[in-house]
Design an enzyme around this catalytic site. Structure first.
Site, mmCIF file in Angstrom:
data_model
loop_
_atom_site.group_PDB
_atom_site.id
_atom_site.type_symbol
_atom_site.label_atom_id
_atom_site.label_comp_id
_atom_site.label_asym_id
_atom_site.label_seq_id
_atom_site.Cartn_x
_atom_site.Cartn_y
_atom_site.Cartn_z
ATOM 1 N N ASP A 62 -0.108 -7.620 -1.529
ATOM 2 C CA ASP A 62 0.660 -6.389 -1.660
ATOM 3 C C ASP A 62 1.814 -6.611 -2.641
ATOM 4 O OD1 ASP A 62 1.682 -3.747 -0.821
ATOM 5 O OD2 ASP A 62 3.228 -4.910 0.204
ATOM 6 N N ASP B 223 5.225 -4.188 -3.078
ATOM 7 C CA ASP B 223 6.555 -3.889 -2.536
ATOM 8 C C ASP B 223 6.724 -4.485 -1.146
ATOM 9 O OD1 ASP B 223 7.720 -1.547 -4.462
ATOM 10 O OD2 ASP B 223 5.551 -1.359 -4.230
ATOM 11 N N ASP C 295 3.004 -6.947 4.159
ATOM 12 C CA ASP C 295 4.267 -6.945 4.902
ATOM 13 C C ASP C 295 4.374 -5.825 5.915
ATOM 14 O OD1 ASP C 295 6.572 -4.754 3.509
ATOM 15 O OD2 ASP C 295 4.598 -5.020 2.626
#
Length: 228
Positions: A14, A16, A177
């Site tokens: 990922d 961001d 995240d």
């Protein structure tokens, strides 16, 4: 800490909240948009709880002050282009690479892992951000929020990547995240490792029961089997 006994054939990462802390730039643009609408600023603490599902959703959350409410359509139609204009000019000025990211990526490349980046951010913002931090060469494939028909938590972006690399999802790993990353990985049949420092709407990522939670991408070298 769980060890993955087999070397994954594919690692998707990922953007961001995993590679880059983009919230400072996003906050600047949200607050500038709110000022244009003659509304009070949201501030970084709130914006950190809103990011992760693309800028369309971020704008809606800024207008409603909630994660799930729907904004007034007319106000949204006014606000969204304003945000896009600001973010096009302020994609990289305040964002930063998380500590350990480059070292973790270097280890993955040195040990023969095929890497892809999968994000809900639109390509027009993803590509400049990766280029600014000199991350493009690490990834053989970048899937942005508008690359395929659905975004995470849909498994479609991950399955698209597995098909691109001709890899079985069961031999693949997602590093993210947020709960969107966990849901997408589970639905696609990927293993999932999460970063402890990400956004996840302010909630503890451990509650989503990923296969492992780490504090730095450097720790991937402790979890994964080196190719040599």
């Amino acid at each position: 800490m769980t060890t993955f006994p087999l070397q994954p054939a594919l690692v998707l990462i990922d953007l961001d909240g995993t590679l880059i802390d983009s919230v400072p730039d996003l906050t600047f643009c949200v607050d500038a948009m709110m000022a244009c609408l003659k509304r009070p600023p949201a501030g970084e603490a709130l914006v950190r709880t809103w990011v992760g599902n693309g800028v369309e959703t971020l704008v809606a959350r800024a207008l409603t002050g909630t994660l799930h409410d729907t904004p007034d359509p007319l106000e949204y139609a006014q606000a969204y282009p304003i945000f896009l204009e600001f973010y096009a000019e302020h994609t990289c000025q305040r964002s930063r690479l998380y500590p350990g990211v480059r070292e973790g990526l270097d280890w993955l490349v040195a040990n023969g892992y095929r890497l892809g980046c999968v994000t809900n951010k639109a390509a027009r913002f993803t590509e400049p951000l990766l280029a600014h931090f000199q991350l493009c060469d690490y990834f053989q494939l970048v899937i942005s929020g508008d690359t395929v028909a659905e975004k995470k938590p849909s498994p479609l972006p991950l399955l698209h990547a597995a098909q691109f690399f001709n890899v079985n999802p069961a031999q693949s790993l997602m590093v993210g995240d947020s709960i969107s990353d966990v849901k997408a990985a589970r639905a696609a049949g990927f293993a999932i490792i999460c970063m402890s420092y990400g956004y996840n709407h302010g909630n503890d990522i451990n509650a989503t029961t990923p296969d492992a939670v780490i504090d730095s991408m450097i720790q991937l070298s402790q979890l994964l089997v080196a190719s040599c």
